[in-house]
Write an enzyme that holds these catalytic residues in place. Structure first.
Site, PDB file in Angstrom:
ATOM      1  N   ARG A 233     -33.096 -27.664 -12.263  1.00 21.50           N
ATOM      2  CA  ARG A 233     -32.393 -26.598 -12.975  1.00 21.50           C
ATOM      3  C   ARG A 233     -31.038 -27.139 -13.403  1.00 21.50           C
ATOM      4  NH1 ARG A 233     -36.545 -24.449 -13.560  1.00 21.50           N
ATOM      5  NH2 ARG A 233     -37.217 -22.375 -12.906  1.00 21.50           N
ATOM      6  N   GLU A 262     -29.439 -22.918 -21.582  1.00 24.74           N
ATOM      7  CA  GLU A 262     -30.638 -23.214 -22.377  1.00 24.74           C
ATOM      8  C   GLU A 262     -30.985 -22.018 -23.243  1.00 24.74           C
ATOM      9  OE1 GLU A 262     -33.855 -24.245 -19.762  1.00 24.74           O
ATOM     10  OE2 GLU A 262     -32.643 -25.684 -18.656  1.00 24.74           O
ATOM     11  N   HIS A 280     -36.726 -28.504 -21.657  1.00 23.30           N
ATOM     12  CA  HIS A 280     -37.311 -27.809 -20.498  1.00 23.30           C
ATOM     13  C   HIS A 280     -38.826 -27.681 -20.665  1.00 23.30           C
ATOM     14  CE1 HIS A 280     -36.554 -24.647 -17.122  1.00 23.30           C
ATOM     15  NE2 HIS A 280     -37.691 -25.302 -16.939  1.00 23.30           N
TER      16      HIS A 280
HETATM   17  C1  DGY Z   1     -40.760 -23.593 -13.407  1.00 27.38           C
HETATM   18  O1  DGY Z   1     -41.945 -23.353 -13.197  1.00 27.38           O
HETATM   19  O2  DGY Z   1     -39.862 -23.157 -12.710  1.00 27.38           O
HETATM   20  C2  DGY Z   1     -40.456 -24.450 -14.570  1.00 27.38           C
HETATM   21  O3  DGY Z   1     -39.125 -24.759 -14.669  1.00 27.38           O
HETATM   22  C3  DGY Z   1     -40.910 -23.775 -15.811  1.00 27.38           C
HETATM   23  O4  DGY Z   1     -40.170 -22.621 -15.974  1.00 27.38           O
END
Ligand code: DGY
Length: 314
Positions: A233, A262, A280
């Site tokens: 993240r 983002e 992402h």
């Molecule tokens: C998750 O599954 O958390 C990935 O980052 C996709 O959102």
């Protein structure tokens, strides 16, 4: 028989929306994002959310639905959901772990190789004709044999470590508890980990506990030859410090699939030539997204049947 009513957020591919409509009475969140724009009767019927996205799922979105009992998240990370609030209201939360582990780990390693050998820049060199006009591409850096630190040794961290082992790397890791992996060196703090390696792979969950876990101190400990790869993240990294150090040559590079803001990322990233940027998309394959959709629906089905949830969070 009446189908149970759910509310969806964001759009789904046909392979998800078709079975969802067969199973449930599907309502979509209004484009305004305001639940009050749904008729009162509909809000009362809705018992579960099929949630997708990284925009906050908070009290203001849960409260207008008096019979809400489940938020089924499409994704392993649930940092955008106020789970404490949901729990206080008796609302269950589920996520989609495991099914995306391989793809996320594959892309993390792919980004590391891509950055080490500047695969994107070298491809542009060929496409732009510079290979013919300017000669060979500048030489890059070896990955095999490197010292690599993994921040977080959960499912995804372990899958990254398993892959990197085959590159003859020396593996170190940080995690809350030491694991039974004698070949990998454990560190109980991230600065110590960063001091011991050249490359940091970030694989912790998002959320308040990991905000800026990759602090300025960690980045400085990594040193001028240091590289980070973030597929966790954006909130896990002090982005201001990261950009500054990359701009000033105090870090060698960064491969990033996630960012603080983002999709409107800090524009300074765009003018750096020592970064590899991804939108992402770690779990973004047909196979994994289909598996995530199935798991999300299986949680919804279990909830409406009164069975144990498949992958509960709270
Ligand atoms: C998750 O599954 O958390 C990935 O980052 C996709 O959102």
């Amino acid at each position: 028989m009446t189908k149970p009513a759910i509310l969806t957020f964001e759009t789904y591919d046909d392979w998800d929306s078709a079975p969802m409509s067969e199973l449930f009475d599907v309502h979509a969140m209004p484009a305004s994002g305001n639940p009050a724009d749904l008729p009162q009767e509909t809000r009362e019927q809705i018992r579960a959310f099929a949630f997708k996205g990284h925009n906050g799922m908070n009290a203001a979105l849960m409260d207008p639905f008096p019979n809400l009992g489940l938020i089924a998240n499409y994704g392993v990370g649930y940092d955008s959901i106020d789970v404490a609030y949901a729990t206080s209201k008796g609302i269950k939360v589920t996520n989609t772990p495991d099914v995306l582990t391989n793809d996320v780990a594959d892309l993390a390693v792919g980004m590391l190789i891509g950055l080490s050998r500047d695969i994107v820049g070298a491809s542009d060199w060929v496409r732009s004709g510079k290979w013919g006009t300017s000669g060979a591409y500048p030489i890059q850096r070896t990955l095999s044999g490197a010292s690599i630190g993994i921040v977080g040794m959960g499912r995804i961290g372990r899958a990254i470590a398993d892959r990197l082992q085959s590159f003859d790397t020396k593996l170190h890791y940080f995690s809350r508890t030491e694991k039974d992996t004698p070949d990998w060196q454990y560190h109980n703090d991230v600065v110590s980990l960063a001091s011991a390696v050249d490359i940091l792979m970030i694989a912790v969950s998002g959320g308040p506990d990991t905000v800026n876990i990759i602090s300025r101190d960690v980045l400085e400990a990594l040193g001028t030859d240091g590289v980070i790869v973030n597929s966790a993240r954006g909130t896990t990294v002090d982005e201001q410090a990261l950009i500054e150090l990359l701009q000033n040559g105090k870090l060698r590079g960064a491969a990033l699939d996630v960012f603080e803001n983002e999709p409107h990322i800090d524009e300074r990233f765009l003018s750096l030539d020592n970064v590899l940027l991804q939108p992402h998309q770690s779990s973004g394959t047909v196979e994994t997204r289909q598996a995530m959709g199935i798991l999300q629906r299986n949680n919804l089905i279990a909830f409406f049947a009164g069975d144990a949830l498949v992958t509960p969070v709270n």
